[in-house]
Design a protein around this motif. Structure first.
Motif, PDB file in Angstrom:
ATOM      1  N   PRO A   1       0.820  -1.220   0.000  1.00 52.52           N
ATOM      2  CA  PRO A   1       0.000   0.000   0.000  1.00 52.52           C
ATOM      3  C   PRO A   1       0.853   1.268   0.000  1.00 52.52           C
ATOM      4  O   PRO A   1       0.542   2.224  -0.716  1.00 52.52           O
ATOM      5  N   LEU A   2       1.934   1.257   0.777  1.00 52.00           N
ATOM      6  CA  LEU A   2       2.798   2.441   0.853  1.00 52.00           C
ATOM      7  C   LEU A   2       3.495   2.694  -0.478  1.00 52.00           C
ATOM      8  O   LEU A   2       3.437   3.803  -1.017  1.00 52.00           O
TER       9      LEU A   2
ATOM     10  N   SER B   1       2.823   1.529  -3.473  1.00 49.01           N
ATOM     11  CA  SER B   1       1.868   1.823  -4.543  1.00 49.01           C
ATOM     12  C   SER B   1       1.424   3.275  -4.507  1.00 49.01           C
ATOM     13  O   SER B   1       1.325   3.941  -5.549  1.00 49.01           O
ATOM     14  N   ALA B   2       1.159   3.787  -3.294  1.00 45.82           N
ATOM     15  CA  ALA B   2       0.720   5.179  -3.142  1.00 45.82           C
ATOM     16  C   ALA B   2       1.823   6.149  -3.564  1.00 45.82           C
ATOM     17  O   ALA B   2       1.558   7.150  -4.244  1.00 45.82           O
ATOM     18  N   ILE B   3       3.068   5.838  -3.180  1.00 44.94           N
ATOM     19  CA  ILE B   3       4.192   6.705  -3.548  1.00 44.94           C
ATOM     20  C   ILE B   3       4.397   6.705  -5.062  1.00 44.94           C
ATOM     21  O   ILE B   3       4.535   7.761  -5.687  1.00 44.94           O
TER      22      ILE B   3
ATOM     23  N   GLN C   1       2.292   5.997  -7.424  1.00 47.27           N
ATOM     24  CA  GLN C   1       1.174   6.631  -8.115  1.00 47.27           C
ATOM     25  C   GLN C   1       1.276   8.150  -8.036  1.00 47.27           C
ATOM     26  O   GLN C   1       1.050   8.850  -9.031  1.00 47.27           O
ATOM     27  N   GLN C   2       1.636   8.668  -6.854  1.00 46.30           N
ATOM     28  CA  GLN C   2       1.770  10.115  -6.714  1.00 46.30           C
ATOM     29  C   GLN C   2       2.899  10.654  -7.583  1.00 46.30           C
ATOM     30  O   GLN C   2       2.737  11.663  -8.277  1.00 46.30           O
TER      31      GLN C   2
ATOM     32  N   VAL D   1       1.236   6.100   4.544  1.00 44.55           N
ATOM     33  CA  VAL D   1       0.378   5.763   3.394  1.00 44.55           C
ATOM     34  C   VAL D   1      -0.623   6.888   3.141  1.00 44.55           C
ATOM     35  O   VAL D   1      -0.863   7.282   1.991  1.00 44.55           O
ATOM     36  N   ALA D   2      -1.210   7.404   4.215  1.00 42.58           N
ATOM     37  CA  ALA D   2      -2.225   8.447   4.092  1.00 42.58           C
ATOM     38  C   ALA D   2      -1.643   9.717   3.481  1.00 42.58           C
ATOM     39  O   ALA D   2      -2.344  10.457   2.766  1.00 42.58           O
TER      40      ALA D   2
ATOM     41  N   PHE E   1       0.446   9.989   1.092  1.00 43.66           N
ATOM     42  CA  PHE E   1       0.644   9.887  -0.342  1.00 43.66           C
ATOM     43  C   PHE E   1      -0.638   9.549  -1.100  1.00 43.66           C
ATOM     44  O   PHE E   1      -0.625   9.463  -2.327  1.00 43.66           O
ATOM     45  N   ASN E   2      -1.722   9.329  -0.393  1.00 41.30           N
ATOM     46  CA  ASN E   2      -2.989   9.031  -1.043  1.00 41.30           C
ATOM     47  C   ASN E   2      -3.804  10.299  -1.281  1.00 41.30           C
ATOM     48  O   ASN E   2      -3.591  11.308  -0.635  1.00 41.30           O
TER      49      ASN E   2
END
Length: 408
Positions: A13-14, A16-18, A20-21, A404-405, A407-408
């Motif tokens: 999750p971490l 993937s979020a990074i 994607q951003q 995670v939050a 980068f989302n």
């Protein structure tokens, strides 16, 4: 670019979020600065590009789908599908068997296979000789083919220049599965020789220039040239391709050196060089280029040490280690399990092929800044595991979920 159905156990999750951003912020992929994860006493600079590439995700999807769709059948991989122990062990746990080890030594005899068996071609591809063996057994060799498209692109380039009567010089590790496959495909079309590094390139250039006796070539390059190779005839017109995971700067230097030798030998003006040196351009895959360039960008940031994560027999990962080692203390680990405590770890010395036990790898200071990247066959979940383990040494493992939050 196509997306693949990769098991969720390999996702993070971490990460993937990074990713994607960063992708949204830099769609043209021009920014190679790392991503800062600031946890106070420990700061992690995460490379801009790392982890699973197109070819690896493609291979994983095909392999796992093959297992799911063929329950009850015997399923074999020619050898490791990719150079990552976790992925290969997951396939073994699902009943897949390896026919050979990574050096090509037979583990399961060919004669035990039947036409009803399934054989998966790994991401590195395979030789024409092995394809013929499978066909003779009654197995369609390319029915379950996970060969990376960028590896196939190298084969196509070799065939293309072979059609113009150039000899192919392959920059690669002679015993690596991909180089063995590329050598097989290339020599089917044209005389081919493998050079493993710049030292061997210097020696090959001596034969091009005629400054080394031709008869020495056959002993010096034993096992690295195609049958019937004639030193006098087959080094007059050449082109260079490579194993897709080699160090980009080394491949370029090798091509430049061979080009200069050809130009000197035949006294060619610059515009005449293409008559004897093929324009192969760069045959490295995009992920190898991106990951190596991202490491270069990461190394511009002040740091105390670097950690590179990946399979110990992974060529592309070892080259990331090589780049980092030039600048600062670097530790090559296969997973978070190698981080034993805040004061000790196990890590791989790929130069001498041995695992080392080191103490006091984290400096006694705050903040500690760590550069972090991984090879193209390393799951993002393992990188997150490394981050969590490092943070646990500071009592901060819970901060990963908070990150995670952000980068989302």
């Amino acid at each position: 670019m196509k997306t693949f159905n990769v098991p969720v156990i390999y996702r993070s999750p971490l990460i993937s979020a990074i990713k994607q951003q960063r992708k949204q912020q830099d769609r043209m992929k021009k920014d190679f600065t790392p991503t800062l994860l600031d946890f106070g006493p420990i700061r992690i600079q995460l490379a801009r590009h790392f982890g699973f590439c197109y070819g690896v995700e493609n291979a994983i999807e095909i392999a796992f789908r093959t297992v799911e769709e063929n329950e009850g059948k015997r399923i074999f991989l020619l050898s490791e599908m990719i150079h990552n122990p976790q992925v290969n062990n997951d396939l073994l746990s699902r009943g897949v068997q390896f026919l050979m080890d990574t050096s090509g030594r037979q583990q399961i005899p060919w004669e035990t296979l039947t036409a009803d068996d399934i054989v998966i071609i790994p991401a590195f591809g395979t030789t024409l000789e092995i394809e013929a063996k499978l066909e003779a057994i009654g197995i369609t060799p390319l029915q379950y083919n996970t060969t990376c498209p960028f590896v196939e692109r190298v084969w196509n380039k070799a065939e293309q220049i072979a059609g113009k009567d150039y000899t192919v010089i392959v920059h690669g590790k002679p015993k690596h599965e991909e180089t063995r496959a590329t050598f097989s495909h290339s020599r089917h079309h044209t005389p081919t020789v493998v050079v493993k590094d710049m030292d061997q390139t210097h020696r090959l250039a001596a034969y091009i220039l005629g400054t080394a006796p031709a008869e020495q070539f056959y002993e010096e390059f034993k096992g690295q040239y195609s049958e019937g190779f004639d030193v006098h005839q087959h080094l007059q017109r050449v082109g260079v391709v490579n194993q897709t995971t080699m160090l980009a700067s080394e491949t370029q230097a090798i091509a430049d050196y061979i080009r200069q030798a050809i130009q000197q030998r035949y006294q060619l003006a610059d515009e005449q060089v293409p008559e004897r040196f093929a324009d192969t351009r760069d045959t490295l895959c995009y992920a190898t280029n991106d990951n190596q360039t991202a490491v270069t960008g990461m190394l511009e940031v002040p740091a105390d040490l670097a950690i590179v994560v990946g399979g110990y027999n992974s060529s592309n990962t070892s080259h990331l280690v090589e780049l980092c080692e030039e600048k600062l203390p670097t530790y090559f680990i296969s997973s978070e399990e190698k981080l034993l405590s805040a004061s000790e770890l196990l890590h791989w010395d790929f130069h001498h092929h041995q695992e080392l036990h080191s103490l006091q790898f984290l400096p006694a200071k705050e903040p500690v800044t760590i550069l972090l990247t991984s090879g193209a066959s390393c799951p993002d979940a393992i990188v997150e595991g490394v981050i969590r383990k490092l943070l646990s040494f500071y009592g901060l493992a819970h901060k990963v979920d908070e990150a995670v939050a952000l980068f989302n």
